[in-house]
Write a protein that holds these residues in place. Structure first.
Motif, short mmCIF file in Angstrom:
data_model
loop_
_atom_site.label_atom_id
_atom_site.label_comp_id
_atom_site.label_asym_id
_atom_site.label_seq_id
_atom_site.Cartn_x
_atom_site.Cartn_y
_atom_site.Cartn_z
N GLY A 1 0.71 -1.24 0.04
CA GLY A 1 -0.09 0.08 -0.07
C GLY A 1 0.71 1.25 -0.12
O GLY A 1 0.18 2.26 -0.18
N MET A 2 2.13 1.32 -0.03
CA MET A 2 3.03 2.35 0.12
C MET A 2 3.04 3.06 -1.31
O MET A 2 3.10 2.11 -2.46
N ASP A 3 3.05 4.24 -1.47
CA ASP A 3 2.95 4.78 -2.66
C ASP A 3 4.56 4.89 -3.04
O ASP A 3 5.32 4.67 -2.44
N ALA A 4 4.67 5.12 -4.46
CA ALA A 4 5.99 4.79 -4.87
C ALA A 4 7.16 6.08 -4.53
O ALA A 4 8.32 5.40 -4.45
N HIS A 5 6.65 7.24 -4.33
CA HIS A 5 7.87 8.18 -4.54
C HIS A 5 7.41 9.65 -3.98
O HIS A 5 6.47 10.11 -4.81
N ALA A 6 7.57 10.03 -2.81
CA ALA A 6 7.47 11.20 -2.31
C ALA A 6 5.72 11.54 -2.01
O ALA A 6 5.64 12.80 -2.01
N GLY A 7 5.20 10.73 -2.09
CA GLY A 7 3.86 10.62 -1.71
C GLY A 7 3.43 10.72 -0.27
O GLY A 7 4.21 11.10 0.62
N ARG A 8 2.30 10.16 0.13
CA ARG A 8 1.93 10.39 1.38
C ARG A 8 2.77 9.46 2.16
O ARG A 8 2.97 9.80 3.44
N THR A 9 3.30 8.18 1.84
CA THR A 9 4.27 7.35 2.66
C THR A 9 5.25 7.91 3.27
O THR A 9 5.48 8.27 4.41
N PRO B 1 0.38 16.95 -5.28
CA PRO B 1 0.28 15.67 -6.02
C PRO B 1 1.11 15.59 -7.33
O PRO B 1 1.40 16.47 -7.86
N GLY B 2 1.32 14.50 -7.59
CA GLY B 2 2.28 13.90 -8.97
C GLY B 2 1.53 13.00 -9.68
O GLY B 2 0.30 13.11 -9.62
N ASN B 3 2.16 12.07 -10.40
CA ASN B 3 1.42 11.30 -11.08
C ASN B 3 0.87 10.09 -10.27
O ASN B 3 1.77 9.35 -9.54
N THR B 4 -0.29 9.80 -10.04
CA THR B 4 -0.90 8.99 -9.27
C THR B 4 -0.99 7.43 -9.88
O THR B 4 -1.75 6.74 -9.02
N ALA B 5 -0.61 7.28 -11.07
CA ALA B 5 -0.99 5.86 -11.50
C ALA B 5 -0.16 4.90 -11.00
O ALA B 5 1.07 5.28 -10.52
N PRO B 6 -0.52 3.57 -11.03
CA PRO B 6 0.36 2.58 -10.29
C PRO B 6 1.68 2.43 -10.90
O PRO B 6 2.00 2.58 -12.31
N LEU B 7 2.89 2.20 -10.25
CA LEU B 7 4.17 2.09 -10.61
C LEU B 7 4.15 0.81 -11.76
O LEU B 7 4.86 1.22 -12.76
N THR B 8 3.37 0.11 -11.85
CA THR B 8 3.18 -0.90 -12.74
C THR B 8 2.94 -0.46 -14.05
O THR B 8 3.41 -0.95 -15.16
N VAL B 9 1.94 0.67 -14.05
CA VAL B 9 1.54 1.22 -15.22
C VAL B 9 2.59 2.28 -15.77
O VAL B 9 3.08 2.48 -17.11
#
Length: 228
Positions: free
Chosen positions: A142-150, A170-178
């Motif tokens: 559930g951790m976001d990828a980079h510099a987000g809420r986590t 906010p930045g790009n909130t798409a899943p990292l896999t995408v």
């Protein structure tokens, strides 16, 4: 025990409860973390987790933080300094080699995802040489990828004076896999102009404290599996 506070005669089993000590090495990065988090966020989090592990285990020896990592994907942002995966691989190999026979094993607390390949290859070579290098990534479901809420929550817990919440966006909130295909081709700048992969909205020191405690417990569990 913090190695920087010791003298060489003190680095012996008697100083570690009569057990062979395990070297704990925090590894981070110096790279952009959006407009609101400091460049050394990954290193700061890794160092705090590693210090907590050393405080909880008598036979843990805390090494200084390795502040640089493989951060080529962030090269489009000023302030990012990267040594690359090959250099990191060789640094880790030589570090583990030089730690033998004083330390029974080396545990790397890794705060940056870009370091994973170098850590994995270094661990494999160490195993082939009869040495133990355990890479321990700092991640949770559930951790976001980079510099987000986590990461924002973690830094609000660890050092709120260094967080510029008034600049958080906010930045790009798409899943990292995408994002990965374009991320590999164009770097973080190509998918997120402000460098954030996620959304720092809602971050809090209280949430950061909970995350931190969970990360410490995971690290302690991994540490306890090591020979020593």
């Amino acid at each position: 025990m913090r190695l920087v506070d010791t003298t060489w005669p003190e680095v012996r089993p008697e100083s570690f409860g009569g057990r062979a000590p395990i070297l704990v090495v925090p590894v981070g990065a110096l790279e952009q973390h959006g407009p609101h988090l400091p460049l050394d966020t990954d290193a700061a989090v890794a160092a705090a987790i590693a210090a907590a592990v050393a405080a909880e285990r008598d036979h843990a020896a805390l090494a200084p933080t390795l502040p640089f990592g493989a951060s080529g994907e962030h090269a489009g942002f000023p302030g990012t300094l990267s040594i690359g995966a090959d250099a990191l691989h060789h640094i880790l190999i030589e570090l583990v080699r030089s730690s033998t026979p004083t330390f029974a094993a080396v545990m790397v607390i890794n705060g940056h995802g870009g370091n994973v390949d170098a850590l994995r290859s270094a661990a494999a070579l160490c195993t082939a040489e009869g040495r133990t290098l355990l890479p321990h990534p700092l991640g949770l479901p559930g951790m976001d990828a980079h510099a987000g809420r986590t990461e924002t929550s973690l830094m609000l817990h660890l050092d709120p004076s260094r967080v510029r919440l008034d600049r958080a966006a906010p930045g790009n909130t798409a899943p990292l896999t995408v994002l990965l295909p374009e991320l590999r081709t164009h770097g973080v700048r190509g998918v997120s102009p402000n460098g954030v992969l996620g959304d720092p909205a809602g971050a809090s020191a209280a949430e950061g404290a909970e995350l931190f405690d969970t990360l410490v417990e995971r690290a302690l569990t991994a540490f306890d599996r090591l020979p020593g």
